[in-house]
Design an enzyme around this catalytic site. Structure first.
Site, PDB file in Angstrom:
ATOM      1  N   THR A 189       8.733-123.687  10.457  1.00 14.41           N
ATOM      2  CA  THR A 189       7.599-123.042   9.969  1.00 14.41           C
ATOM      3  C   THR A 189       8.205-122.370   8.663  1.00 14.41           C
ATOM      4  O   THR A 189       9.392-122.546   8.260  1.00 14.41           O
ATOM      5  CB  THR A 189       7.187-121.768  10.642  1.00 14.41           C
ATOM      6  OG1 THR A 189       6.828-122.225  11.938  1.00 14.41           O
ATOM      7  CG2 THR A 189       6.578-120.791   9.990  1.00 14.41           C
ATOM      8  N   ARG A 217      -3.328-122.985  21.810  1.00 14.26           N
ATOM      9  CA  ARG A 217      -2.429-121.930  21.637  1.00 14.26           C
ATOM     10  C   ARG A 217      -2.015-121.391  20.433  1.00 14.26           C
ATOM     11  O   ARG A 217      -2.147-122.303  19.224  1.00 14.26           O
ATOM     12  CB  ARG A 217      -0.985-122.413  22.248  1.00 14.26           C
ATOM     13  CG  ARG A 217       0.227-121.597  22.061  1.00 14.26           C
ATOM     14  CD  ARG A 217       1.177-121.954  20.761  1.00 14.26           C
ATOM     15  NE  ARG A 217       2.128-120.779  20.828  1.00 14.26           N
ATOM     16  CZ  ARG A 217       2.974-120.738  19.605  1.00 14.26           C
ATOM     17  NH1 ARG A 217       2.523-121.594  18.484  1.00 14.26           N
ATOM     18  NH2 ARG A 217       4.162-119.942  19.655  1.00 14.26           N
ATOM     19  N   GLY A 242       7.047-117.728  18.620  1.00 16.60           N
ATOM     20  CA  GLY A 242       5.972-116.764  18.120  1.00 16.60           C
ATOM     21  C   GLY A 242       5.250-115.872  19.240  1.00 16.60           C
ATOM     22  O   GLY A 242       5.027-114.738  18.636  1.00 16.60           O
TER      23      GLY A 242
HETATM   24  N1  ASP Z   1       6.478-119.049  14.864  1.00 18.99           N
HETATM   25  C1  ASP Z   1       5.810-120.439  14.948  1.00 18.99           C
HETATM   26  C2  ASP Z   1       4.834-120.540  16.281  1.00 18.99           C
HETATM   27  O1  ASP Z   1       5.436-119.870  17.346  1.00 18.99           O
HETATM   28  C3  ASP Z   1       7.025-121.637  15.243  1.00 18.99           C
HETATM   29  C4  ASP Z   1       8.105-121.573  14.295  1.00 18.99           C
HETATM   30  O2  ASP Z   1       8.379-120.351  13.583  1.00 18.99           O
HETATM   31  O3  ASP Z   1       8.468-122.659  13.854  1.00 18.99           O
HETATM   32  O4  ASP Z   1       3.864-121.018  16.154  1.00 18.99           O
END
Ligand code: ASP
Length: 322
Positions: A189, A217, A242
């Protein structure tokens, strides 16, 4: 690099001039991907620093920096996002302006090339009754704003198609592919926090979510207070598991924690690990970048690595993937 679960922290000096911190995810980033991450961080930081030097507003800076990382390809955002169980890309993004206490967010996008630009449109004041849009309607909305869209297959890169095939080959259980499992589960992310010449704060985050997840999701990234948050005192952007980030209101609590940024960021990451157990028995891991209006900033993470970079007008900067 550090052991999964032990919290590391990096601080950023105080001051009230223009400043920027960016991240490209927190996970066990493999050596084969370090150079691409560094390249993406460098491009994003250079763009953000140039904009801040020119006097751009914090919300514009975080929009452009995150859009730059969405386009880069190294990260789990925009083109290059990880794939759902069915092999598609679904993207979420959120942005917040600290001065106006307003946010914009979008989720489950399949066609919008820059999710953060749709979130930015929804942040604008004349749409105060519409801040968060999701699904095919949100992609349609992006087109009405004049934003570029492409068919879903355009977002699927070779690296992620291969990763998806490998996860599918190893197992079909959703749990064993998820981010609370250390190792090579990608969490790339992207996010940015900025303070502009006027001292205004903004935060933005964009993601392709977690690999092999059921479609529909939605994680923390488009939820204000969870994957991003900004007020007059500070701004934060998160990455990691997340569901745990959402349950612990990671970004909101980091900004509102009255301690120093380093103490606040470290304590919130530690708290998430200690309080929220993952199905594999360990704690929930992730990372956060935090910038305050006057007291400097910090990055804290509990994963083996976190891709991060920072710049400030007074000269302090860093760019690391360790
Ligand atoms: N936080 C993001 C999610 O759960 C994933 C990530 O940080 O790569 O969608």
């Amino acid at each position: 690099m550090t052991r999964e679960g032990s919290v590391r922290c990096m601080t950023f000096p105080g001051g009230d001039g223009p400043a920027l911190i960016v991240h490209g995810g927190a996970w066990d980033i493999p050596a084969s991907e370090w150079a691409a991450h560094e390249d993406g961080l460098h491009a994003a930081r250079t763009l953000g620093a140039d904009l801040l030097r020119q006097g751009a507003a914090a919300t514009d800076v975080v929009t452009e920096v995150v859009a730059c990382m969405e386009a880069h390809g190294a990260f789990d955002a925009g083109r290059g996002s990880v794939l759902t169980h069915e092999g598609n890309v679904e993207m979420d993004a959120g942005i917040m302006c600290g001065r106006r206490a307003a946010y914009g967010a979008a989720a489950l996008l399949r066609e919008t090339v820059h999710p953060i630009r749709l979130a930015r449109h929804l942040l604008e004041a004349d749409r105060a009754l519409l801040r968060f849009a999701a699904g095919p309607e949100a992609d349609r909305m992006a087109r009405t704003f004049g934003l570029r869209t492409e068919p879903n297959a355009w977002f699927v890169c070779e690296r992620e198609a291969a990763r998806h095939a490998e996860i599918a080959r190893r197992q079909t259980d959703y749990h064993t592919s998820q981010p609370f499992h250390a190792g090579a589960t990608p969490r790339g992310t992207v996010g940015a926090v900025a303070r502009d010449r006027q001292g205004h704060m903004a935060a933005a985050t964009s993601t392709g979510g977690t690999p092999f997840r059921p479609e529909g999701r939605i994680g923390d990234t488009p939820l204000p207070g969870c994957g991003f948050f900004a007020d007059r005192a500070g701004a934060a952007s998160a990455t990691g598991w997340g569901e745990a980030i959402s349950a612990s209101l990671l970004c909101g609590r980091s900004v509102m924690d009255a301690r120093s940024p380093a103490d606040a960021a470290r304590a919130q990451i530690q708290d998430m690990y200690d309080r929220i157990p993952a199905p594999d028995g360990a704690g929930a891991t992730g990372g956060v970048i935090l910038l305050t209006a006057r007291a400097g900033g910090a990055v804290a993470w509990s994963t083996p690595r976190m891709a991060r970079a920072a710049w400030c007008a007074e000269g302090a900067s860093f760019l690391v993937v360790d």
